[in-house]
Design a protein around this motif. Structure first.
Motif, PDB file in Angstrom:
ATOM      1  N   ILE A  16      58.808  80.183  18.870  1.00  0.00           N
ATOM      2  CA  ILE A  16      57.988  80.856  17.858  1.00  0.00           C
ATOM      3  C   ILE A  16      58.484  82.286  17.654  1.00  0.00           C
ATOM      4  O   ILE A  16      58.704  82.729  16.524  1.00  0.00           O
ATOM      5  N   ALA A  17      58.656  83.014  18.754  1.00  0.00           N
ATOM      6  CA  ALA A  17      59.114  84.405  18.650  1.00  0.00           C
ATOM      7  C   ALA A  17      60.492  84.478  18.011  1.00  0.00           C
ATOM      8  O   ALA A  17      60.732  85.304  17.122  1.00  0.00           O
ATOM      9  N   ALA A  18      61.408  83.613  18.426  1.00  0.00           N
ATOM     10  CA  ALA A  18      62.763  83.611  17.879  1.00  0.00           C
ATOM     11  C   ALA A  18      62.741  83.257  16.393  1.00  0.00           C
ATOM     12  O   ALA A  18      63.433  83.889  15.585  1.00  0.00           O
ATOM     13  N   SER A  19      61.938  82.286  16.023  1.00  0.00           N
ATOM     14  CA  SER A  19      61.858  81.881  14.617  1.00  0.00           C
ATOM     15  C   SER A  19      61.315  83.000  13.741  1.00  0.00           C
ATOM     16  O   SER A  19      61.813  83.229  12.630  1.00  0.00           O
ATOM     17  N   ILE A  20      60.317  83.708  14.225  1.00  0.00           N
ATOM     18  CA  ILE A  20      59.771  84.843  13.463  1.00  0.00           C
ATOM     19  C   ILE A  20      60.849  85.903  13.265  1.00  0.00           C
ATOM     20  O   ILE A  20      61.029  86.442  12.176  1.00  0.00           O
ATOM     21  N   MET A  21      61.593  86.195  14.317  1.00  0.00           N
ATOM     22  CA  MET A  21      62.636  87.213  14.206  1.00  0.00           C
ATOM     23  C   MET A  21      63.776  86.762  13.289  1.00  0.00           C
ATOM     24  O   MET A  21      64.319  87.567  12.531  1.00  0.00           O
ATOM     25  N   ILE A  22      64.128  85.498  13.336  1.00  0.00           N
ATOM     26  CA  ILE A  22      65.177  84.980  12.452  1.00  0.00           C
ATOM     27  C   ILE A  22      64.711  85.037  11.003  1.00  0.00           C
ATOM     28  O   ILE A  22      65.449  85.493  10.118  1.00  0.00           O
ATOM     29  N   LEU A  23      63.490  84.599  10.751  1.00  0.00           N
ATOM     30  CA  LEU A  23      62.962  84.647   9.382  1.00  0.00           C
ATOM     31  C   LEU A  23      62.863  86.080   8.871  1.00  0.00           C
ATOM     32  O   LEU A  23      63.155  86.357   7.702  1.00  0.00           O
ATOM     33  N   LYS A  24      62.488  87.000   9.743  1.00  0.00           N
ATOM     34  CA  LYS A  24      62.411  88.415   9.349  1.00  0.00           C
ATOM     35  C   LYS A  24      63.798  88.923   8.975  1.00  0.00           C
ATOM     36  O   LYS A  24      63.977  89.584   7.954  1.00  0.00           O
ATOM     37  N   GLY A 109      55.363  90.617  22.403  1.00  0.00           N
ATOM     38  CA  GLY A 109      55.411  92.079  22.404  1.00  0.00           C
ATOM     39  C   GLY A 109      56.670  92.571  21.724  1.00  0.00           C
ATOM     40  O   GLY A 109      56.646  93.543  20.954  1.00  0.00           O
ATOM     41  N   TYR A 110      57.789  91.893  21.990  1.00  0.00           N
ATOM     42  CA  TYR A 110      59.038  92.253  21.325  1.00  0.00           C
ATOM     43  C   TYR A 110      58.908  92.068  19.817  1.00  0.00           C
ATOM     44  O   TYR A 110      59.281  92.944  19.039  1.00  0.00           O
ATOM     45  N   VAL A 111      58.360  90.929  19.408  1.00  0.00           N
ATOM     46  CA  VAL A 111      58.190  90.649  17.979  1.00  0.00           C
ATOM     47  C   VAL A 111      57.330  91.725  17.322  1.00  0.00           C
ATOM     48  O   VAL A 111      57.691  92.260  16.264  1.00  0.00           O
ATOM     49  N   VAL A 112      56.227  92.056  17.938  1.00  0.00           N
ATOM     50  CA  VAL A 112      55.338  93.076  17.368  1.00  0.00           C
ATOM     51  C   VAL A 112      56.052  94.421  17.277  1.00  0.00           C
ATOM     52  O   VAL A 112      55.960  95.114  16.261  1.00  0.00           O
ATOM     53  N   ARG A 114      59.200  94.995  16.887  1.00  0.00           N
ATOM     54  CA  ARG A 114      60.189  94.952  15.804  1.00  0.00           C
ATOM     55  C   ARG A 114      59.520  94.951  14.425  1.00  0.00           C
ATOM     56  O   ARG A 114      60.028  95.560  13.495  1.00  0.00           O
ATOM     57  N   LEU A 115      58.391  94.284  14.296  1.00  0.00           N
ATOM     58  CA  LEU A 115      57.688  94.294  13.017  1.00  0.00           C
ATOM     59  C   LEU A 115      57.124  95.683  12.720  1.00  0.00           C
ATOM     60  O   LEU A 115      57.172  96.149  11.577  1.00  0.00           O
ATOM     61  N   LEU A 116      56.616  96.342  13.751  1.00  0.00           N
ATOM     62  CA  LEU A 116      56.129  97.715  13.565  1.00  0.00           C
ATOM     63  C   LEU A 116      57.293  98.658  13.248  1.00  0.00           C
ATOM     64  O   LEU A 116      57.156  99.571  12.425  1.00  0.00           O
ATOM     65  N   HIS A 117      58.436  98.444  13.900  1.00  0.00           N
ATOM     66  CA  HIS A 117      59.629  99.241  13.622  1.00  0.00           C
ATOM     67  C   HIS A 117      60.030  99.070  12.160  1.00  0.00           C
ATOM     68  O   HIS A 117      60.338 100.047  11.464  1.00  0.00           O
ATOM     69  N   PHE A 118      60.002  97.834  11.671  1.00  0.00           N
ATOM     70  CA  PHE A 118      60.311  97.560  10.268  1.00  0.00           C
ATOM     71  C   PHE A 118      59.365  98.341   9.349  1.00  0.00           C
ATOM     72  O   PHE A 118      59.801  98.998   8.406  1.00  0.00           O
ATOM     73  N   GLY A 119      58.071  98.258   9.639  1.00  0.00           N
ATOM     74  CA  GLY A 119      57.098  98.980   8.820  1.00  0.00           C
ATOM     75  C   GLY A 119      57.326 100.479   8.836  1.00  0.00           C
ATOM     76  O   GLY A 119      57.242 101.145   7.795  1.00  0.00           O
ATOM     77  N   ALA A 120      57.655 101.005  10.008  1.00  0.00           N
ATOM     78  CA  ALA A 120      57.904 102.448  10.124  1.00  0.00           C
ATOM     79  C   ALA A 120      59.164 102.848   9.363  1.00  0.00           C
ATOM     80  O   ALA A 120      59.192 103.889   8.704  1.00  0.00           O
ATOM     81  N   TYR A 121      60.195 102.027   9.440  1.00  0.00           N
ATOM     82  CA  TYR A 121      61.453 102.331   8.746  1.00  0.00           C
ATOM     83  C   TYR A 121      61.267 102.223   7.229  1.00  0.00           C
ATOM     84  O   TYR A 121      61.690 103.092   6.474  1.00  0.00           O
ATOM     85  N   THR A 135      62.274 101.656  21.222  1.00  0.00           N
ATOM     86  CA  THR A 135      62.342 101.747  22.682  1.00  0.00           C
ATOM     87  C   THR A 135      61.473 100.689  23.345  1.00  0.00           C
ATOM     88  O   THR A 135      61.865 100.086  24.354  1.00  0.00           O
ATOM     89  N   ILE A 136      60.305 100.441  22.790  1.00  0.00           N
ATOM     90  CA  ILE A 136      59.430  99.397  23.355  1.00  0.00           C
ATOM     91  C   ILE A 136      60.164  98.060  23.357  1.00  0.00           C
ATOM     92  O   ILE A 136      60.222  97.374  24.384  1.00  0.00           O
ATOM     93  N   GLY A 137      60.755  97.699  22.223  1.00  0.00           N
ATOM     94  CA  GLY A 137      61.502  96.444  22.154  1.00  0.00           C
ATOM     95  C   GLY A 137      62.694  96.439  23.093  1.00  0.00           C
ATOM     96  O   GLY A 137      62.973  95.442  23.761  1.00  0.00           O
ATOM     97  N   SER A 138      63.398  97.543  23.162  1.00  0.00           N
ATOM     98  CA  SER A 138      64.565  97.646  24.022  1.00  0.00           C
ATOM     99  C   SER A 138      64.183  97.491  25.497  1.00  0.00           C
ATOM    100  O   SER A 138      64.865  96.803  26.259  1.00  0.00           O
ATOM    101  N   LEU A 139      63.091  98.125  25.894  1.00  0.00           N
ATOM    102  CA  LEU A 139      62.644  98.004  27.281  1.00  0.00           C
ATOM    103  C   LEU A 139      62.227  96.569  27.610  1.00  0.00           C
ATOM    104  O   LEU A 139      62.448  96.097  28.731  1.00  0.00           O
ATOM    105  N   LEU A 140      61.653  95.881  26.637  1.00  0.00           N
ATOM    106  CA  LEU A 140      61.320  94.474  26.861  1.00  0.00           C
ATOM    107  C   LEU A 140      62.581  93.635  27.033  1.00  0.00           C
ATOM    108  O   LEU A 140      62.617  92.726  27.869  1.00  0.00           O
ATOM    109  N   LEU A 141      63.638  93.954  26.274  1.00  0.00           N
ATOM    110  CA  LEU A 141      64.922  93.258  26.464  1.00  0.00           C
ATOM    111  C   LEU A 141      65.489  93.535  27.855  1.00  0.00           C
ATOM    112  O   LEU A 141      65.984  92.617  28.523  1.00  0.00           O
TER     113      LEU A 141
END
Length: 155
Positions: A16-24, A109-112, A114-121, A135-141
């Motif tokens: 689910i998380a991977a599919s959301i990120m791919i679709l994004k 958490g990673y998905v959220v 990245r979506l927030l990062h998109f909105g901010a950008y 950084t939040i996403g990076s730390l999760l990675l």
């Protein structure tokens, strides 16, 4: 792990998380084209100045960078720099058999983030805001990769 199957809730969480990120990420290409059509510019290739039904009045200025289009391209580039790491780290992380609750927090958490990062950008928030969300996403990675190393090394 029992199996790499969507019947497995742990793997389904990753899927689910991977599919959301791919679709994004794929959606960013569509958003770039939409923005180029809206502003009738931001094109990159000389052949884009040929008269077509979608560009009935070509103008050499259409090849000039347009900040509204370039912003979308920068967001997409950021996705392309980060998504492969998530897809690989997330898959390996699932193989380390974390609890389902932990996996949901980490992967979603990673998905959220990245979506927030998109909105901010997209809304031109400050670098500090974007950097915090990145950084939040990076730390999760880093957490996912670290857990994989610990489990793979028998720790």
């Amino acid at each position: 792990m029992n199996e790499i199957s969507l019947a497995n809730p742990l793997f389904a969480t990753y899927a689910i998380a991977a599919s959301i990120m791919i679709l994004k990420a794929v959606g960013m290409s569509w958003l770039t084209v939409l923005r180029m059509m809206q502003v009738k510019g931001g094109y990159r290739s000389p052949e884009d100045l040929r008269r077509t039904p979608l560009n009935p009045a070509p103008n050499p200025a259409q090849l000039q960078p347009d900040e509204r289009v370039e912003r979308i391209r920068r967001i997409q580039m950021n996705d392309l720099e980060n998504l492969p790491f998530f897809l690989a780290a997330g898959f390996l992380y699932v193989l380390s058999e974390p609890s389902l609750v932990e996996a949901r927090w980490v992967l979603y958490g990673y998905v959220v983030s990245r979506l927030l990062h998109f909105g901010a950008y997209l809304s031109a928030r400050t670098h500090d805001t974007r950097a915090t969300l990145w950084t939040i996403g990076s730390l999760l990675l880093v957490y996912m990769a670290g857990r994989v190393l610990v489990v793979a090394l028998g720790g």
